[in-house]
Design a protein around this motif. Structure first.
Motif, PDB file in Angstrom:
ATOM      1  N   ASN A 125       1.559   1.177 -14.376  1.00 27.81           N
ATOM      2  CA  ASN A 125       0.220   0.588 -14.263  1.00 27.81           C
ATOM      3  C   ASN A 125       0.155  -0.428 -13.126  1.00 27.81           C
ATOM      4  O   ASN A 125      -0.855  -0.521 -12.422  1.00 27.81           O
ATOM      5  N   SER A 126       1.231  -1.181 -12.947  1.00 28.47           N
ATOM      6  CA  SER A 126       1.269  -2.155 -11.851  1.00 28.47           C
ATOM      7  C   SER A 126       1.219  -1.452 -10.500  1.00 28.47           C
ATOM      8  O   SER A 126       0.506  -1.890  -9.581  1.00 28.47           O
ATOM      9  N   ILE A 127       1.953  -0.345 -10.387  1.00 30.57           N
ATOM     10  CA  ILE A 127       1.942   0.425  -9.138  1.00 30.57           C
ATOM     11  C   ILE A 127       0.557   1.021  -8.897  1.00 30.57           C
ATOM     12  O   ILE A 127       0.053   1.002  -7.767  1.00 30.57           O
ATOM     13  N   LYS A 128      -0.051   1.536  -9.948  1.00 31.66           N
ATOM     14  CA  LYS A 128      -1.393   2.124  -9.824  1.00 31.66           C
ATOM     15  C   LYS A 128      -2.397   1.081  -9.350  1.00 31.66           C
ATOM     16  O   LYS A 128      -3.219   1.341  -8.465  1.00 31.66           O
ATOM     17  N   LYS A 129      -2.316  -0.116  -9.933  1.00 28.25           N
ATOM     18  CA  LYS A 129      -3.229  -1.199  -9.542  1.00 28.25           C
ATOM     19  C   LYS A 129      -3.021  -1.580  -8.074  1.00 28.25           C
ATOM     20  O   LYS A 129      -3.984  -1.753  -7.321  1.00 28.25           O
ATOM     21  N   GLU A 130      -1.753  -1.718  -7.682  1.00 28.43           N
ATOM     22  CA  GLU A 130      -1.447  -2.127  -6.310  1.00 28.43           C
ATOM     23  C   GLU A 130      -1.856  -1.038  -5.316  1.00 28.43           C
ATOM     24  O   GLU A 130      -2.393  -1.340  -4.241  1.00 28.43           O
ATOM     25  N   THR A 131      -1.610   0.218  -5.677  1.00 30.40           N
ATOM     26  CA  THR A 131      -1.984   1.328  -4.804  1.00 30.40           C
ATOM     27  C   THR A 131      -3.497   1.391  -4.636  1.00 30.40           C
ATOM     28  O   THR A 131      -4.012   1.568  -3.523  1.00 30.40           O
ATOM     29  N   GLN A 132      -4.203   1.237  -5.757  1.00 35.43           N
ATOM     30  CA  GLN A 132      -5.666   1.248  -5.697  1.00 35.43           C
ATOM     31  C   GLN A 132      -6.183   0.046  -4.903  1.00 35.43           C
ATOM     32  O   GLN A 132      -7.109   0.172  -4.095  1.00 35.43           O
ATOM     33  N   TYR A 133      -5.540  -1.100  -5.106  1.00 38.88           N
ATOM     34  CA  TYR A 133      -5.952  -2.311  -4.381  1.00 38.88           C
ATOM     35  C   TYR A 133      -5.795  -2.128  -2.879  1.00 38.88           C
ATOM     36  O   TYR A 133      -6.698  -2.453  -2.104  1.00 38.88           O
ATOM     37  N   GLN A 134      -4.653  -1.577  -2.455  1.00 43.70           N
ATOM     38  CA  GLN A 134      -4.404  -1.393  -1.024  1.00 43.70           C
ATOM     39  C   GLN A 134      -5.398  -0.407  -0.420  1.00 43.70           C
ATOM     40  O   GLN A 134      -5.868  -0.589   0.716  1.00 43.70           O
ATOM     41  N   ALA A 135      -5.741   0.648  -1.182  1.00 45.62           N
ATOM     42  CA  ALA A 135      -6.709   1.631  -0.692  1.00 45.62           C
ATOM     43  C   ALA A 135      -8.093   1.011  -0.576  1.00 45.62           C
ATOM     44  O   ALA A 135      -8.813   1.228   0.418  1.00 45.62           O
ATOM     45  N   LEU A 136      -8.483   0.220  -1.569  1.00 42.73           N
ATOM     46  CA  LEU A 136      -9.807  -0.404  -1.561  1.00 42.73           C
ATOM     47  C   LEU A 136      -9.883  -1.533  -0.539  1.00 42.73           C
ATOM     48  O   LEU A 136     -10.950  -1.769   0.047  1.00 42.73           O
ATOM     49  N   LYS A 137      -8.761  -2.233  -0.327  1.00 44.90           N
ATOM     50  CA  LYS A 137      -8.751  -3.334   0.631  1.00 44.90           C
ATOM     51  C   LYS A 137      -9.086  -2.831   2.030  1.00 44.90           C
ATOM     52  O   LYS A 137      -9.704  -3.550   2.826  1.00 44.90           O
ATOM     53  N   LYS A 138      -8.708  -1.590   2.323  1.00 41.91           N
ATOM     54  CA  LYS A 138      -9.019  -1.007   3.628  1.00 41.91           C
ATOM     55  C   LYS A 138     -10.525  -0.795   3.796  1.00 41.91           C
ATOM     56  O   LYS A 138     -11.019  -0.665   4.918  1.00 41.91           O
ATOM     57  N   LEU A 139     -11.250  -0.756   2.676  1.00 42.27           N
ATOM     58  CA  LEU A 139     -12.702  -0.551   2.731  1.00 42.27           C
ATOM     59  C   LEU A 139     -13.475  -1.866   2.807  1.00 42.27           C
ATOM     60  O   LEU A 139     -14.708  -1.856   2.888  1.00 42.27           O
ATOM     61  N   GLN A 140     -12.756  -2.991   2.757  1.00 42.96           N
ATOM     62  CA  GLN A 140     -13.447  -4.275   2.828  1.00 42.96           C
ATOM     63  C   GLN A 140     -14.224  -4.388   4.141  1.00 42.96           C
ATOM     64  O   GLN A 140     -13.723  -4.035   5.197  1.00 42.96           O
ATOM     65  N   ASN A 141     -15.462  -4.841   4.034  1.00 43.15           N
ATOM     66  CA  ASN A 141     -16.395  -4.968   5.165  1.00 43.15           C
ATOM     67  C   ASN A 141     -16.899  -3.615   5.667  1.00 43.15           C
ATOM     68  O   ASN A 141     -17.467  -3.539   6.755  1.00 43.15           O
ATOM     69  N   GLU A 142     -16.690  -2.573   4.855  1.00 44.61           N
ATOM     70  CA  GLU A 142     -17.194  -1.251   5.205  1.00 44.61           C
ATOM     71  C   GLU A 142     -18.346  -0.866   4.284  1.00 44.61           C
ATOM     72  O   GLU A 142     -18.485  -1.385   3.180  1.00 44.61           O
ATOM     73  N   MET A 143     -19.164   0.058   4.759  1.00 48.36           N
ATOM     74  CA  MET A 143     -20.300   0.560   3.982  1.00 48.36           C
ATOM     75  C   MET A 143     -19.882   1.821   3.241  1.00 48.36           C
ATOM     76  O   MET A 143     -19.186   2.671   3.785  1.00 48.36           O
ATOM     77  N   VAL A 144     -20.309   1.941   1.981  1.00 52.04           N
ATOM     78  CA  VAL A 144     -20.040   3.150   1.204  1.00 52.04           C
ATOM     79  C   VAL A 144     -21.342   3.644   0.587  1.00 52.04           C
ATOM     80  O   VAL A 144     -22.277   2.875   0.355  1.00 52.04           O
ATOM     81  N   ASN A 145     -21.372   4.925   0.321  1.00 53.61           N
ATOM     82  CA  ASN A 145     -22.531   5.541  -0.329  1.00 53.61           C
ATOM     83  C   ASN A 145     -22.219   5.650  -1.813  1.00 53.61           C
ATOM     84  O   ASN A 145     -21.359   6.432  -2.221  1.00 53.61           O
TER      85      ASN A 145
END
Length: 358
Positions: free
Chosen positions: A125-145
């Protein structure tokens, strides 16, 4: 020896959780180490995966004490064992070495098996959270639909990616926004933070950067860098003012951004609930920049320029004073924010009365 199904299951778990096989192996390894420690009462264990032989080798580790007085310099991370006891386990045991004792997963008692499961789930679960966090962090300041899933009193529940649901506070929406379940909506991811329960994503439709992202999305010349957004200011839901510079003298910044028949700028305005988008040409000449930023009001002259303080006075026709200032001062406020200059405005009549030469 274990079954081939174990390694196939590792592959399945990785696929279901968008993880790599190595990440799942690591989580299971930590679970086995926890179980080994519990079963043998040792402080350290080693796990060796041998997929080609369908094996998992697990070893509890002991440090064989030298004969005589115990030194304080001994590595305290190990569980100690006397040489005599070590030789009962392995006749070749030597003092000062690490003795490894093999244990099979089938030998784990209830408590060890419980620790294996708990530690495995905790690490996974910790790895899943960190992996998801790193993927989402790349979207910071980006627009999504995003897609609206539910409407609450103070927020919209929206899905910004597969199984990624966030709250869009209504205070971060435009006054004219009135979304319903199933609606598609463009939002800006303003921040991503790691919390105890996992990544927390903040989204907004009022953030100024959303206008920039829409321009990049709908105007190819901005996306490829031919046209550059240099200055921007926004009264969310009402009006934005954008300063544009062309890096190609053959490309007209206003014409390209507006699009044929105003198609591009209308599309951007549509995504923002009808918000008006004022465009002006950026200039490295202070007078031109300040005059351009006050559009659509015409400027007769720009004077009293103080580059150090970044202040200036704009003179406008009497009949255009209210347009230059804007309703509740909106036009000049946005011009100031977009240009980075503090702009005072006077009508021609007032300027003459005050003896201002321009």
């Amino acid at each position: 020896m274990i079954s081939k199904a174990f390694y196939a299951n590792i592959e399945e778990v990785a696929l279901d959780n968008d993880l790599t096989r190595e990440q799942v192996f690591y989580a299971f390894e930590q679970g086995l180490i926890a179980a080994c420690k519990k079963q043998l009462g040792v402080q350290t264990c080693r796990v060796d995966f041998r997929e080609e032989k369908n094996e998992i080798l697990i070893y509890g580790q002991y440090y064989v004490l030298p004969e005589g007085e115990i030194s304080l310099d001994l590595d305290k991370k190990y569980t100690f064992i006397t040489l005599a006891d070590a030789k009962e386990i392995n006749a070749r045991a030597k003092a000062g070495e690490v003795l490894e004792v093999k244990i099979e997963p089938s030998e784990f008692n209830h408590n060890a098996s419980r620790d294996l499961k708990n530690r495995y789930n905790e690490v996974l679960n910790s790895i899943k959270k960190e992996t998801q966090y790193q993927a989402l962090k790349k979207l910071q300041n980006e627009m999504v639909n995003a897609r609206v899933l539910d409407v609450e009193q103070d927020f919209y529940r929206i899905e910004i990616a597969k199984d990624v649901v966030v709250m869009l506070p209504k205070k971060e929406t435009l006054p004219q926004d009135n979304f319903h379940i199933g609606d598609r909506v463009k939002v800006l991811i303003t921040d991503v933070e790691m919390k105890t329960k996992g990544p927390k994503i903040y989204v907004s439709r009022t953030n100024t950067a959303l206008v920039t992202r829409l321009l990049e999305d709908l105007v190819p010349e901005i996306k490829d860098g031919t046209i550059e957004v240099v200055g921007i200011a926004r009264d969310a839901g009402d009006r934005s003012k954008v300063g544009l510079r062309s890096n190609n003298p053959n490309v007209d910044v206003i014409g390209a951004t507006v699009g044929e028949g105003g198609l591009r700028i209308k599309e951007i305005s549509k995504f923002l609930g009808g918000e008006k988008i004022d465009l002006f040409r950026w200039s490295d000449n202070e007078k031109d920049l300040i005059a351009n930023s006050l559009q659509p009001a015409p400027v007769v002259a720009v004077t009293k320029i103080n580059p150090k303080e970044k202040t200036a006075l704009a003179i406008v026709p009497d009949a255009q004073l209210s347009l230059a200032i804007g309703k509740l001062g909106q036009n000049v406020k946005l011009a100031v924010q977009a240009s980075g200059w503090s702009i005072d405005i006077k009508s021609e009549t007032v300027a003459h009365q005050e003896g201002i030469i321009y």
